[in-house]
Design a protein around this motif. Structure first.
Motif, PDB file in Angstrom:
ATOM      1  N   LEU B 125       0.112  -5.511 -10.414  1.00  0.00           N
ATOM      2  CA  LEU B 125      -1.181  -5.445  -9.726  1.00  0.00           C
ATOM      3  C   LEU B 125      -1.325  -6.604  -8.739  1.00  0.00           C
ATOM      4  O   LEU B 125      -1.825  -6.445  -7.622  1.00  0.00           O
ATOM      5  CB  LEU B 125      -2.326  -5.471 -10.733  1.00  0.00           C
ATOM      6  CG  LEU B 125      -3.720  -5.459 -10.111  1.00  0.00           C
ATOM      7  CD1 LEU B 125      -3.976  -4.137  -9.397  1.00  0.00           C
ATOM      8  CD2 LEU B 125      -4.784  -5.713 -11.147  1.00  0.00           C
ATOM      9  N   LEU B 126      -0.849  -7.763  -9.167  1.00  0.00           N
ATOM     10  CA  LEU B 126      -0.941  -8.933  -8.300  1.00  0.00           C
ATOM     11  C   LEU B 126      -0.072  -8.734  -7.052  1.00  0.00           C
ATOM     12  O   LEU B 126      -0.498  -9.018  -5.931  1.00  0.00           O
ATOM     13  CB  LEU B 126      -0.487 -10.169  -9.077  1.00  0.00           C
ATOM     14  CG  LEU B 126      -0.941 -11.510  -8.527  1.00  0.00           C
ATOM     15  CD1 LEU B 126      -2.444 -11.552  -8.384  1.00  0.00           C
ATOM     16  CD2 LEU B 126      -0.473 -12.627  -9.448  1.00  0.00           C
ATOM     17  N   LEU B 129      -1.777  -6.327  -4.767  1.00  0.00           N
ATOM     18  CA  LEU B 129      -2.852  -6.940  -3.970  1.00  0.00           C
ATOM     19  C   LEU B 129      -2.261  -7.718  -2.802  1.00  0.00           C
ATOM     20  O   LEU B 129      -2.751  -7.663  -1.678  1.00  0.00           O
ATOM     21  CB  LEU B 129      -3.692  -7.875  -4.845  1.00  0.00           C
ATOM     22  CG  LEU B 129      -4.633  -7.196  -5.838  1.00  0.00           C
ATOM     23  CD1 LEU B 129      -5.375  -8.228  -6.672  1.00  0.00           C
ATOM     24  CD2 LEU B 129      -5.617  -6.296  -5.110  1.00  0.00           C
ATOM     25  N   PHE B 130      -1.186  -8.430  -3.092  1.00  0.00           N
ATOM     26  CA  PHE B 130      -0.503  -9.216  -2.058  1.00  0.00           C
ATOM     27  C   PHE B 130      -0.066  -8.311  -0.904  1.00  0.00           C
ATOM     28  O   PHE B 130      -0.364  -8.566   0.265  1.00  0.00           O
ATOM     29  CB  PHE B 130       0.696  -9.922  -2.698  1.00  0.00           C
ATOM     30  CG  PHE B 130       1.524 -10.723  -1.738  1.00  0.00           C
ATOM     31  CD1 PHE B 130       1.156 -12.011  -1.406  1.00  0.00           C
ATOM     32  CD2 PHE B 130       2.672 -10.187  -1.193  1.00  0.00           C
ATOM     33  CE1 PHE B 130       1.916 -12.760  -0.527  1.00  0.00           C
ATOM     34  CE2 PHE B 130       3.446 -10.926  -0.310  1.00  0.00           C
ATOM     35  CZ  PHE B 130       3.069 -12.214   0.023  1.00  0.00           C
ATOM     36  N   VAL B 133      -2.815  -6.795   1.243  1.00  0.00           N
ATOM     37  CA  VAL B 133      -3.319  -7.674   2.295  1.00  0.00           C
ATOM     38  C   VAL B 133      -2.466  -7.501   3.543  1.00  0.00           C
ATOM     39  O   VAL B 133      -2.977  -7.393   4.660  1.00  0.00           O
ATOM     40  CB  VAL B 133      -3.288  -9.148   1.831  1.00  0.00           C
ATOM     41  CG1 VAL B 133      -3.652 -10.065   2.979  1.00  0.00           C
ATOM     42  CG2 VAL B 133      -4.217  -9.349   0.650  1.00  0.00           C
ATOM     43  N   ILE B 134      -1.151  -7.453   3.343  1.00  0.00           N
ATOM     44  CA  ILE B 134      -0.248  -7.385   4.487  1.00  0.00           C
ATOM     45  C   ILE B 134      -0.314  -6.018   5.175  1.00  0.00           C
ATOM     46  O   ILE B 134      -0.421  -5.931   6.393  1.00  0.00           O
ATOM     47  CB  ILE B 134       1.192  -7.692   4.037  1.00  0.00           C
ATOM     48  CG1 ILE B 134       1.266  -9.140   3.547  1.00  0.00           C
ATOM     49  CG2 ILE B 134       2.180  -7.435   5.160  1.00  0.00           C
ATOM     50  CD1 ILE B 134       2.575  -9.516   2.946  1.00  0.00           C
ATOM     51  N   VAL B 137      -5.824  -2.326   4.187  1.00  0.00           N
ATOM     52  CA  VAL B 137      -6.539  -1.471   3.257  1.00  0.00           C
ATOM     53  C   VAL B 137      -6.401  -0.026   3.691  1.00  0.00           C
ATOM     54  O   VAL B 137      -6.415   0.263   4.883  1.00  0.00           O
ATOM     55  CB  VAL B 137      -8.017  -1.912   3.235  1.00  0.00           C
ATOM     56  CG1 VAL B 137      -8.886  -0.866   2.591  1.00  0.00           C
ATOM     57  CG2 VAL B 137      -8.148  -3.252   2.521  1.00  0.00           C
ATOM     58  N   LEU B 210      -1.790   5.268 -12.128  1.00  0.00           N
ATOM     59  CA  LEU B 210      -2.866   4.419 -12.637  1.00  0.00           C
ATOM     60  C   LEU B 210      -3.143   3.281 -11.655  1.00  0.00           C
ATOM     61  O   LEU B 210      -4.294   2.953 -11.389  1.00  0.00           O
ATOM     62  CB  LEU B 210      -2.491   3.847 -14.000  1.00  0.00           C
ATOM     63  CG  LEU B 210      -2.224   4.879 -15.097  1.00  0.00           C
ATOM     64  CD1 LEU B 210      -1.941   4.185 -16.419  1.00  0.00           C
ATOM     65  CD2 LEU B 210      -3.409   5.814 -15.238  1.00  0.00           C
ATOM     66  N   ALA B 213      -5.028   4.553  -8.700  1.00  0.00           N
ATOM     67  CA  ALA B 213      -6.414   4.786  -9.078  1.00  0.00           C
ATOM     68  C   ALA B 213      -7.165   3.458  -9.093  1.00  0.00           C
ATOM     69  O   ALA B 213      -8.305   3.372  -8.623  1.00  0.00           O
ATOM     70  CB  ALA B 213      -6.475   5.469 -10.436  1.00  0.00           C
ATOM     71  N   GLY B 214      -6.511   2.420  -9.612  1.00  0.00           N
ATOM     72  CA  GLY B 214      -7.140   1.102  -9.664  1.00  0.00           C
ATOM     73  C   GLY B 214      -7.447   0.577  -8.274  1.00  0.00           C
ATOM     74  O   GLY B 214      -8.537   0.075  -8.004  1.00  0.00           O
ATOM     75  N   PHE B 217     -10.179   2.505  -6.763  1.00  0.00           N
ATOM     76  CA  PHE B 217     -11.382   2.156  -7.510  1.00  0.00           C
ATOM     77  C   PHE B 217     -11.990   0.860  -6.955  1.00  0.00           C
ATOM     78  O   PHE B 217     -13.203   0.728  -6.817  1.00  0.00           O
ATOM     79  CB  PHE B 217     -10.988   1.998  -8.972  1.00  0.00           C
ATOM     80  CG  PHE B 217     -12.086   1.511  -9.858  1.00  0.00           C
ATOM     81  CD1 PHE B 217     -13.093   2.360 -10.283  1.00  0.00           C
ATOM     82  CD2 PHE B 217     -12.104   0.199 -10.300  1.00  0.00           C
ATOM     83  CE1 PHE B 217     -14.101   1.916 -11.109  1.00  0.00           C
ATOM     84  CE2 PHE B 217     -13.111  -0.262 -11.116  1.00  0.00           C
ATOM     85  CZ  PHE B 217     -14.119   0.602 -11.522  1.00  0.00           C
ATOM     86  N   LEU B 218     -11.123  -0.070  -6.606  1.00  0.00           N
ATOM     87  CA  LEU B 218     -11.599  -1.338  -6.038  1.00  0.00           C
ATOM     88  C   LEU B 218     -12.039  -1.189  -4.589  1.00  0.00           C
ATOM     89  O   LEU B 218     -12.573  -2.118  -4.009  1.00  0.00           O
ATOM     90  CB  LEU B 218     -10.487  -2.397  -6.104  1.00  0.00           C
ATOM     91  CG  LEU B 218     -10.105  -2.915  -7.484  1.00  0.00           C
ATOM     92  CD1 LEU B 218      -8.923  -3.863  -7.393  1.00  0.00           C
ATOM     93  CD2 LEU B 218     -11.290  -3.622  -8.126  1.00  0.00           C
ATOM     94  N   GLY B 219     -11.765  -0.010  -4.006  1.00  0.00           N
ATOM     95  CA  GLY B 219     -12.119   0.198  -2.610  1.00  0.00           C
ATOM     96  C   GLY B 219     -11.008  -0.187  -1.656  1.00  0.00           C
ATOM     97  O   GLY B 219     -11.197  -0.196  -0.437  1.00  0.00           O
ATOM     98  N   LEU B 220      -9.842  -0.529  -2.203  1.00  0.00           N
ATOM     99  CA  LEU B 220      -8.742  -0.978  -1.353  1.00  0.00           C
ATOM    100  C   LEU B 220      -7.768   0.144  -1.041  1.00  0.00           C
ATOM    101  O   LEU B 220      -6.862  -0.032  -0.238  1.00  0.00           O
ATOM    102  CB  LEU B 220      -7.985  -2.131  -2.021  1.00  0.00           C
ATOM    103  CG  LEU B 220      -8.824  -3.351  -2.412  1.00  0.00           C
ATOM    104  CD1 LEU B 220      -7.974  -4.362  -3.151  1.00  0.00           C
ATOM    105  CD2 LEU B 220      -9.438  -3.964  -1.175  1.00  0.00           C
TER     106      LEU B 220
END
Ligand code: SF4
Lengths: 324, 629
Positions: B125-126, B129-130, B133-134, B137, B210, B213-214, B217-220
């Motif tokens: 997940l981390l 996210l990284f 960003v690159i 979204v 999953l 979906a996450g 879910f976060l909008g990303l």
């Protein structure tokens, strides 16, 4: 075996510690470099993207300068590293607050959440897995094993944010027992902590059960029985530490994933921690904040991994020489 | 097994069938969903906002009056599509990184592998996210982010699998033949690891679903007006007080689809590695009817001992013997003769599912058959020492040796930690462990094999033992150490008056240490005789064969005991009559029909044979294999 005083560097524990610290340091360096490069890997001008098309070119240039984005890359890297040591992580593009300050305000809530969830996961998983292992040893109680394993697979496969939604609905909306948003006191911890801990607890206890079954059949457990120790001593003192070692070896990374899991959980429960910050910053293209928060999460994961290694070394001194 | 049948084997397990079926339904919905329900899902109906389930909208409507069920069904396609795309990226990137060792030079490969090892420590997940960003979204950035985030773990798996295959001869041969690197990978390596890769790709697809979906879910992830399950879930959560089903329906969908992929992978894994050993059914013998009379003053007295394992099979089929005070008794036999099971049974160390029955089992006059383990705990804990075969595994690796010994005195004699440890050091010294004080603070892995076995013996001496049961105490040790350990056991028996029950497959060992010998074959005692008579006075053909086959103390012990023709029958394949008959040169018809009873035939002697050898006969020894005197 005959040399009674090996030099300090020859001691397995010392060598183990040195190896692990080296790995930690190298990983840390990779992490720092990655978080530095993140800004430069974004296609186009990140500042223009962050400030929007309507922002004046002057403002963009001003911000670019503040971040040093027009300097040579190596110089920027050097400044970035220097900033890390002096606690200067630049300022937020949107709020103009220092990133270090934002992190300082947000980190405690996330830490509390993560630590509480760790504790809960371990407090649940260890006794549960150990007892199930003893009950199902030597292929006994097959039905209990099947129920436990199946339940473990299903619960372990439910992602934390989906579990959050279900918990919110049952305990927050239907029964109205617990608050579903914000950090207001002990009660507000219950749902996020449970949501975060349940999955890892299920997986860890499953691993521990399997390891426990294997260990209970080991020769040294038979030796412990030959000493006629009470059953509890046999299982708790002789079997469990060995089972925990292999469980940690297999499941240690799981604890690291819980650090990242806080991001989702915080966003469900409007938890005033870093998880909410990072998502809003990514959406708002507030890159300096994202950089800083990613770094904090990464360090958190590395620290957890290091702790797991230390726990392993304490539980089983052999683990310090096994991989030598 | 052919590959096809392995696939079908995987799909025949109940979990495989369930997961496979659900997965199929999900895939069909992914294809048909948007076609069938698309218009329904987007049809806003202001008059029917936030309605409960009805015949029109069986999961109710959302805040714009759109049908929730239809929206969840339509979202199937995008959710699955994105998950599969991300998985494709994961697999491709993971394969390339993981197979770097084959594809590029050693230097680069090592760097790649080091990088993978570091990256794999960070949660996906981390990493996602990284990368989000690159790449920005949105659905496209999300696919790339989640795909790449899964790559390190997949690369690590590939690395391990490739390393296993690379060593094989055919890969080396292909390399020598000058076949290109890519070709070696595609032609020779990948086919051999394909199954493991497929399994992990399936499980990975579940994870990607999953994760996506996450992200949404976060909008990303997926952005409006598109929607996948994650976005529905996020929107549903915002309005959970008004319309909980709008959040719960996509939650259920995510769980079902994720589980289906996950379990499908697990079922495949099980099917591919499927090996179920079939248990043979054996013939249980009826328990014997008579027992030998109780021996007076015996340390250990056993009558009609039967051990039954599920099957049912009986590794020990009714044996009687006793061990007198200070006496040393040996039990010899080949592996599978039931000698070790006997030792564990009399020490009350056989656990379920093994069942131990006897008409008498007494230790120092106490009946071990009645009462629970608890009542005998102190008696056995202090009076009975046990030494096991493998000292490498019989000591607890996570505890200091001294503490492991001291534990006995603390438990049974209530000694303090300090005085128990002092006693442990004393006992270590008694079993000739040099520098006992320092050694007591060490862990077992710091001990040599012989030293560990001495520590085990010392552990048996911590109480006031009347009997030491030693199960193959020297088998796992070096030849030179073997003799030292045997000498130690012998001197403890002679000097401290501790009775010894020594189990060994090596007749020479027993001959050296013991006063009396029990010879076991196929779960029964076939002969009992004084050790001194082994060499010339043995009457059972099996004992004689054992003696003839045994090297003396000077010959090479590494030679296997294979000189008796034939093989000892296991407890699941016992023949009618005398179990030794198929290998016996004296066997007659009666031998093949009736099992000979164990009968006394002289002072301190018993034999179970229809045609015992009364006088020493050179002929028998020769038929038994090799001349030896
Ligand atoms: S009973 Fe018959 S077959 Fe069995 S050992 Fe004696 S002679 Fe051989």
């Amino acid at each position: 075996m005959t040399n009674p005083t090996p030099g300090l560097l020859d001691r397995p524990t010392v060598r183990f510690a040195a190896r692990r610290l080296t790995r930690f340091a190298v990983s840390l360096w990779v992490l720092v470099t990655a978080s530095f490069l993140m800004l430069h890997l974004i296609p186009g001008d990140p500042i223009r993207a962050a400030l929007g098309m309507n922002a004046s070119q002057d403002l963009v240039n001003q911000r670019r300068q503040a971040l040093g984005l027009d300097d040579p890359l190596l110089l920027q890297y050097w400044d970035y590293l220097k900033g890390l040591f002096t606690g200067d992580l630049h300022t937020s593009l949107s709020s103009q607050l220092p990133v270090a300050q934002i992190i300082g305000e947000r980190l405690p809530a996330t830490l509390e959440l993560a630590v509480a969830a760790f504790a809960l996961a371990i407090v649940v998983a260890v006794p549960l897995g150990a007892v199930m292992g003893v009950i199902t040893r030597n292929g006994r109680a097959r039905r209990a094993e099947l129920v436990f394993t199946t339940a473990g697979v299903i619960v372990g496969a439910i992602p934390e944010f989906v579990l959050c939604v279900v918990l919110v609905w049952i305990l927050g909306v239907q029964l109205q027992w617990l608050p579903v948003a914000g950090k207001t006191g002990f009660a507000s911890f219950v749902l996020p902590v449970v949501a975060l801990a349940v999955g890892p607890a299920a997986i860890l206890s499953r691993i521990l059960r399997v390891e426990m079954v294997a260990v209970v059949g080991a020769d040294y457990v038979r030796t412990a029985r030959a000493k006629r120790l009470p059953a509890f001593a046999v299982y708790a003192k002789h079997a469990l530490p060995n089972a925990l070692t292999s469980t940690l070896t297999l499941g240690g990374l799981l604890l690291g994933t819980m650090v990242a899991g806080t991001v989702l959980v915080e966003n469900v429960f409007a938890w005033p921690g870093l998880g909410s910050t990072i998502v809003s910053s990514i959406l708002g293209k507030d890159y300096p904040v994202v950089q800083g928060v990613v770094l904090v999460y990464g360090v958190g994961v590395l620290a957890v991994n290091l702790l797991v290694d230390v726990a392993l070394a304490l539980l089983d001194p052999r683990s310090t020489i096994r991989e030598a | 097994m052919a590959r096809g049948s392995r696939w079908s084997a995987a799909m025949r397990t109940p979990i495989g069938v369930c997961a496979g079926t659900v997965l199929l339904v999900v895939l069909v919905l992914a294809v048909l969903g948007p076609i069938v329900w698309s218009s329904r899902a987007s049809q806003a109906d202001v008059a029917a906002m936030l309605q409960g389930p009805s015949s029109d909208h069986w999961a109710g409507t959302d805040n714009l009056g759109r049908d929730i069920a239809a929206r969840v069904l339509v979202a199937t396609r995008l959710s699955i599509e994105l998950a599969l795309l991300a998985t494709a990226i994961t697999v491709t990137a993971g394969l390339v990184l993981g197979a770097a060792g084959v594809l590029v030079g050693r230097r680069v490969a090592r760097a790649v592998s080091a990088g993978v090892n570091i990256a794999v420590a960070f949660p996906a997940l981390l990493l996602a996210l990284f990368f989000a960003v690159i790449f920005g979204v949105g659905a496209q950035g999300g696919v790339l982010a989640i795909g790449l985030a899964g790559a390190p773990a997949f690369a690590r798996l590939t690395q391990t699998l490739v390393a296993g295959i690379e060593q094989r001869d055919f890969v080396a041969a292909a390399r020598i033949a000058g076949i290109g690197r890519v070709r070696v990978l595609v032609r020779h390596i990948l086919p051999n690891i394909a199954e493991a890769l497929v399994v992990n790709a399936a499980i990975g697809a579940g994870g990607a679903l999953l994760a996506f979906a996450g992200l949404s879910f976060l909008g990303l992830g997926v952005q409006a007006p598109d929607y996948d399950w994650g976005r529905l879930l996020g929107e549903g959560l915002a309005g959970i007080y008004d319309q909980p089903i709008a959040a719960l329906a996509p939650a259920v969908a995510v769980i079902i689809a994720g589980l289906a992929l996950n379990l499908f992978g697990e079922a495949l894994a099980k099917g591919f590695g499927l090996t179920t050993p079939r248990l043979k059914m054996g013939r249980p013998t009826p328990p014997p009817v008579h027992g030998a009379p109780a021996a007076d003053g015996a340390v250990l007295d056993v009558a009609d001992l039967v051990v039954t394992l599920p099957g049912p099979i009986q590794p020990v089929r009714g044996i009687d013997f006793s061990v007198g005070r200070g006496e040393s008794v040996g039990i010899v036999g080949e592996s599978g003769s039931g000698k070790s099971t006997t030792a564990l049974a009399v020490a009350r160390l056989l656990a379920e599912p093994a069942r131990v029955e006897a008409t008498r089992l007494s230790f120092l006059g106490n009946d071990l058959l009645t009462g629970s383990d608890r009542t005998h705990r102190r008696l056995l804990g202090t009076g009975l020492g046990v030494v096991f075969q493998d000292p490498m595994t019989s000591l607890n690796p996570t505890r200091r040796v001294g503490g492991q010994l001291a534990e006995v005195a603390r438990q049974h004699d209530g000694l303090s930690r300090r005085s128990a440890l002092a006693l442990a050091v004393e006992k270590l010294r008694a079993v000739r462990v040099p520098a006992a004080e320092r050694r007591a603070r060490q862990y077992p892995h710091e001990f040599s094999g012989g030293m560990r076995q001495r520590a085990m013996i010392g552990m048996g001496l911590m109480g006031r033992p009347a009997l030491i049961v030693a199960d193959e105490p020297t088998t796992a040790l070096d030849v030179t150490v073997q003799r030292q350990v045997l000498d130690l056991l012998g001197s403890i028996q002679r000097e401290d008056g501790v009775a010894l029950l020594l189990i060994s497959h090596d007749v020479a060992v027993v001959q050296q240490v013991c006063d009396r010998v029990l010879v076991m074959y196929a779960g029964r005692i076939v002969e009992e005789l004084p050790a001194a008579e082994l060499a010339v006075g043995a009457r059972h053909p099996y004992t004689r064969a054992l003696m003839a086959a045994a090297p003396d103390m000077d010959t090479d012990r590494d030679q296997p005991l294979a000189c008796i023709p034939g093989r000892a029958p296991g407890p699941e394949e016992l023949p009618e009559g005398c179990a030794f008959a198929p290998r016996c040169s004296r066997a007659s018809d009666v031998c093949r029909q009736e099992d000979p009873p164990l009968e006394s035939d002289g002072p301190g002697r018993r034999t179970a044979c229809w045609h015992p050898v009364i006088a020493p006969s050179i002929v028998d020894m020769e038929t038994a294999g090799q001349g030896h005197e």
